[in-house]
Write an enzyme that holds these catalytic residues in place. Structure first.
Site, PDB file in Angstrom:
ATOM      1  N   SER A  73      20.450  -3.264 -75.694  1.00  0.00           N
ATOM      2  CA  SER A  73      20.796  -2.811 -76.766  1.00  0.00           C
ATOM      3  C   SER A  73      21.846  -1.182 -77.046  1.00  0.00           C
ATOM      4  O   SER A  73      21.725  -1.104 -78.239  1.00  0.00           O
ATOM      5  CB  SER A  73      19.784  -3.171 -77.695  1.00  0.00           C
ATOM      6  N   GLU A  75      21.400   2.722 -77.944  1.00  0.00           N
ATOM      7  CA  GLU A  75      20.809   3.578 -78.647  1.00  0.00           C
ATOM      8  C   GLU A  75      19.867   3.013 -79.598  1.00  0.00           C
ATOM      9  O   GLU A  75      19.099   3.315 -80.235  1.00  0.00           O
ATOM     10  CB  GLU A  75      21.502   4.507 -79.339  1.00  0.00           C
ATOM     11  N   LYS A  76      20.249   2.240 -79.912  1.00  0.00           N
ATOM     12  CA  LYS A  76      19.291   1.183 -81.133  1.00  0.00           C
ATOM     13  C   LYS A  76      17.787   0.419 -80.103  1.00  0.00           C
ATOM     14  O   LYS A  76      17.424  -0.382 -81.005  1.00  0.00           O
ATOM     15  CB  LYS A  76      20.618  -0.289 -81.358  1.00  0.00           C
ATOM     16  N   ALA A  77      17.703   0.153 -79.366  1.00  0.00           N
ATOM     17  CA  ALA A  77      16.642  -0.121 -78.151  1.00  0.00           C
ATOM     18  C   ALA A  77      15.658   0.329 -78.182  1.00  0.00           C
ATOM     19  O   ALA A  77      15.860   1.741 -78.768  1.00  0.00           O
ATOM     20  CB  ALA A  77      16.634  -0.268 -76.216  1.00  0.00           C
ATOM     21  N   ASN A  79      12.379   1.168 -77.054  1.00  0.00           N
ATOM     22  CA  ASN A  79      12.468   2.101 -76.194  1.00  0.00           C
ATOM     23  C   ASN A  79      14.199   2.549 -74.609  1.00  0.00           C
ATOM     24  O   ASN A  79      13.838   0.916 -73.644  1.00  0.00           O
ATOM     25  CB  ASN A  79      11.374   1.060 -75.003  1.00  0.00           C
ATOM     26  N   VAL A  81      16.492   3.159 -71.597  1.00  0.00           N
ATOM     27  CA  VAL A  81      16.323   2.920 -70.105  1.00  0.00           C
ATOM     28  C   VAL A  81      17.288   4.289 -70.113  1.00  0.00           C
ATOM     29  O   VAL A  81      18.891   3.706 -70.553  1.00  0.00           O
ATOM     30  CB  VAL A  81      16.099   1.663 -69.581  1.00  0.00           C
ATOM     31  N   LYS A  95      12.636   4.538 -68.507  1.00  0.00           N
ATOM     32  CA  LYS A  95      12.379   4.057 -69.578  1.00  0.00           C
ATOM     33  C   LYS A  95      11.665   5.055 -70.755  1.00  0.00           C
ATOM     34  O   LYS A  95      10.499   6.153 -70.192  1.00  0.00           O
ATOM     35  CB  LYS A  95      11.327   2.880 -69.108  1.00  0.00           C
ATOM     36  N   ASP A 219       8.635  -9.838 -71.971  1.00  0.00           N
ATOM     37  CA  ASP A 219       9.752 -10.706 -72.648  1.00  0.00           C
ATOM     38  C   ASP A 219      10.749 -10.586 -71.174  1.00  0.00           C
ATOM     39  O   ASP A 219      11.701  -9.699 -70.887  1.00  0.00           O
ATOM     40  CB  ASP A 219      10.235  -9.024 -73.172  1.00  0.00           C
TER      41      ASP A 219
END
Length: 546
Positions: A73, A75-77, A79, A81, A95, A219
């Site tokens: 995702s 920069e929207k994630a 956390n 990686v 991470k 997940d």
């Protein structure tokens, strides 16, 4: 380093501390875990689990640059990686958890150490962690050939299906099939044999983790399946730890989440099987279809409609029927009706190792002999040879360590011997201005020697501001003064001025490398350090020739 310590970890990372006189040999995790132990095929090829400093990881990821983000995702994630590269040129995946995701540092370290004991050729293995202040990071092997999702999902068109209106679902689903078949882009279709290989390898990875006391995987989805330099599938180790101490274990759409997790928020071994079923559906269809809709198609015996049209019928219907049946079992609503992880392996391994009867005369045991990178339609990854590092002088060594005290001692000892030939003053200029200038420089030299860096800056500035005489040594000395005063920008400007005054002077380049490192521009700093060493090498050759 931060406040995190753990009895499960005794070694340190080699890049982290070069100064320890007696560093413990990294212990193999098999010494501390019972059961099947690490996979012999990788036990000697993967670094021992160790602690990294935050400085190491900042340098490896270019200060966690957005350009290094590899999360699905971006920069929207929650956390992020990052990919990174250590000083030994080894690629890593880092991470970075959100602030306060793991407030208890001891719990974070213990869980990371548990996962760090695992070693298997089907895993992207965890090789370290960082716990500094409120920062929590995991470090794993980096898989150079992207994720299953990037290789598998051809279509960029997606719709939010209304689960309560079947007519709208089927309308949008057929529309999606049409758009995907006509606008699939240039992605290479993963052939059927490779899809079987992916399913089998991930099942084997889950079986290994379960046998080593880690049956929970959080997940599981197509983004967690990675491909190494040979194109072989690996399961990301990051899913073996929760995203936070008490946080959510699933970040995907709720339509793909195990039913029992929606009820109680807990991940169980049976939940992992359900998620594996969603990956099977991805492999069968080439699309991310909600499990409930996949089950409807399976019950309606619409296997052909479920299969990826990009395969163009080039698959065994017998094998596809087995995989569809296994996916159906994995996606059962009741956890107790789902197969075990060993059942997954027992079902898939015979398919993966079974020769293709149609090609038996031409290509015996085709599934075994064809490399994965060929099946993926990619070139075999080959690392470019590293630029040879030149030997460093004492000045170079001090700059590489960012040892300002050692740099100061060297500049004091060298005095002004490198300024010869940089100034040609007229007699008039000498008589009018030289006395005041030299007096200012002399005061600056005394202050520099005594480590009164603020006074040295003032005196050297008086000398420089007159402008009649240009001294690269004065610029280098004032640059170091600025570094001691935590002004790396000004230090870099002075080091560049020293280079302008004497373009072949290694010290000017060395000082730039230190200032760049202080500005977290580590790649540029390393390049500048190497260039300075090259100039020194050239200077030595010229000296020997004369």
């Amino acid at each position: 380093m931060g406040c995190c310590q753990s009895s499960c970890l005794t070694e340190t990372h080699p890049e982290k501390d070069q100064s320890r006189p007696q560093q413990q040999e990294p212990r193999n995790h098999s010494q501390a875990v019972s059961g099947a132990g690490p996979d012999p095929a990788v036990a000697n090829g993967v670094p021992s689990f160790s602690e990294f400093s935050l400085t190491d990881l900042k340098a490896a990821t270019n200060n966690f640059s957005p350009d290094n983000i590899v999360s699905e995702s971006g920069e929207k994630a929650p956390n992020l990686v990052y990919k990174g590269r250590l000083q030994n040129r080894k690629w890593i995946a880092v991470k970075k958890f959100t602030k306060m995701a793991w407030p208890d540092s001891k719990q974070f370290v213990e869980e990371a150490c548990g996962v760090g004991k695992l070693r298997h050729r089907r895993l992207a293995n965890l090789i370290g962690y960082c716990c500094d202040g409120d920062e929590r990071l995991l470090v794993a092997e980096y898989m150079i050939n992207d994720t299953l999702a990037k290789h598998l999902f051809h279509c960029q068109f997606s719709f939010s299906f209304n689960l309560k209106i079947p007519f709208l679902f089927f309308f949008f689903f057929i529309l999606q099939l049409y758009l995907c078949s006509h606008y699939s882009g240039e992605n290479q279709t993963i052939e059927w044999a490779m899809r079987l290989r992916v399913a089998t390898c991930i099942a084997e990875a889950l079986d290994y983790c379960s046998s080593e006391g880690h049956p929970l995987y959080h997940d599981l989805n197509a983004y967690r399946v990675l491909f190494d330099e040979d194109g072989d599938p690996r399961l990301s180790c990051f899913g073996l730890m929760k995203n936070s101490r008490d946080g959510k274990s699933y970040s995907t759409n709720l339509a793909y989440t195990p039913p029992e997790y929606l009820r109680n928020g807990r991940v169980t071994p049976e939940s992992v099987i359900y998620s594996f079923g969603t990956v099977l559906v991805d492999l069968l269809s080439g699309k991310h279809i909600p499990p409930s809709h996949a089950l409807d198609m399976i019950r309606g015996k619409n296997i052909v409609l479920l299969m990826d049209s990009h395969l163009e019928g080039k698959f065994s219907m017998e094998e596809a029927t087995v995989v569809v049946g296994l996916a159906s079992q994995c996606l059962q609503y009741e956890p107790r009706e789902r197969p075990s992880v060993k059942d997954l392996v027992a079902t898939l391994v015979p398919l993966h190792t079974k020769p293709d009867v149609r090609n038996l005369l031409l290509l015996p045991i085709q599934f075994i002999t064809v490399p994965s990178y060929v099946m993926l339609g990619i070139s075999k990854y080959e690392e470019a040879p590293p630029t040879p590092q030149r030997p460093l002088s004492p000045m170079g060594e001090a700059c590489s360590r960012l040892d300002l005290t050692a740099i100061h001692q060297i500049l004091v000892m060298n005095h002004y011997k490198d300024d010869e030939g940089t100034n040609e003053l007229s007699f008039q200029e000498w008589t009018q201005q030289m006395r005041d200038m030299l007096e200012a420089r002399k005061r600056g030299d005394y202050a520099f020697r005594d480590k009164d860096f603020k006074t040295a800056i003032d005196c050297y500035s008086q000398f420089i501001d007159v402008g009649t005489m240009v001294s690269p040594t004065v610029f280098a000395r004032r640059s170091l003064c600025y570094l001691f005063c935590d002004q790396p920008d000004a230090a870099l400007a002075d080091a560049m001025q020293a280079q302008i005054a004497n373009p072949e002077w290694p010290t000017a380049f060395y000082m730039q490398s230190v200032a760049l490192a202080k500005l977290d521009m580590h790649k540029d700093a390393a390049d500048m350090l190497n260039e300075a060493a090259g100039l020194e090498e050239k200077k030595q050759r010229v000296g020997k020739g004369s």
